[in-house]
Scaffold this motif. Structure first.
Motif, mmCIF file in Angstrom:
data_model
loop_
_atom_site.group_PDB
_atom_site.id
_atom_site.type_symbol
_atom_site.label_atom_id
_atom_site.label_comp_id
_atom_site.label_asym_id
_atom_site.label_seq_id
_atom_site.Cartn_x
_atom_site.Cartn_y
_atom_site.Cartn_z
ATOM 1 N N MET A 215 26.921 85.518 12.500
ATOM 2 C CA MET A 215 28.185 84.984 12.977
ATOM 3 C C MET A 215 28.574 83.809 12.078
ATOM 4 S SD MET A 215 29.020 83.260 16.694
ATOM 5 C CE MET A 215 28.499 84.700 17.538
ATOM 6 N N LYS A 216 29.810 83.833 11.600
ATOM 7 C CA LYS A 216 30.315 82.715 10.799
ATOM 8 C C LYS A 216 30.549 81.518 11.708
ATOM 9 C CE LYS A 216 33.911 84.778 9.423
ATOM 10 N NZ LYS A 216 35.165 85.175 8.837
ATOM 11 N N LYS A 217 30.433 80.306 11.153
ATOM 12 C CA LYS A 217 30.646 79.098 11.956
ATOM 13 C C LYS A 217 32.030 79.075 12.572
ATOM 14 C CE LYS A 217 27.317 75.959 10.080
ATOM 15 N NZ LYS A 217 27.018 74.558 10.102
ATOM 16 N N SER A 218 33.032 79.608 11.881
ATOM 17 C CA SER A 218 34.403 79.582 12.396
ATOM 18 C C SER A 218 34.590 80.536 13.568
ATOM 19 C CB SER A 218 35.388 79.925 11.285
ATOM 20 O OG SER A 218 35.151 81.230 10.813
ATOM 21 N N ASP A 219 33.630 81.437 13.799
ATOM 22 C CA ASP A 219 33.739 82.407 14.886
ATOM 23 C C ASP A 219 32.975 81.988 16.138
ATOM 24 O OD1 ASP A 219 35.278 84.030 13.284
ATOM 25 O OD2 ASP A 219 33.583 85.252 12.633
ATOM 26 N N ARG A 220 32.353 80.805 16.136
ATOM 27 C CA ARG A 220 31.507 80.420 17.263
ATOM 28 C C ARG A 220 32.317 80.212 18.537
ATOM 29 N NH1 ARG A 220 26.516 76.350 17.986
ATOM 30 N NH2 ARG A 220 26.363 76.655 20.229
ATOM 31 N N PHE A 221 33.505 79.618 18.457
ATOM 32 C CA PHE A 221 34.316 79.347 19.634
ATOM 33 C C PHE A 221 35.559 80.236 19.630
ATOM 34 C CE2 PHE A 221 31.803 75.581 18.998
ATOM 35 C CZ PHE A 221 31.363 75.295 20.274
#
Length: 61
Positions: free
Chosen positions: A1-7
């Motif tokens: 999971m990319k960091k930008s997809d966490r939330f």
């Protein structure tokens, strides 16, 4: 999971007085974000029992 997809934003209301609900895609914890003018804040959403509201998240394989 990319960091930008966490939330992920699941709810949004308002233009000048903004309410948003964000879900952490790793833990399922729900957060309430409120902004009005130049001020804003983020807090964990709690249920009646005082525990964080959890949304089931799908795990990527």
């Amino acid at each position: 999971m990319k960091k930008s997809d966490r939330f992920r934003k699941i709810f949004s209301q308002g233009v000048m007085d903004i309410f948003e609900i964000w879900v952490d895609q790793e833990t399922g914890v729900n957060y309430l974000y409120h902004a009005s003018g130049y001020a804003g804040g983020l807090t964990v959403m709690l249920g009646r029992d005082g525990k964080p509201v959890i949304t089931p998240v799908q795990q990527e394989e």
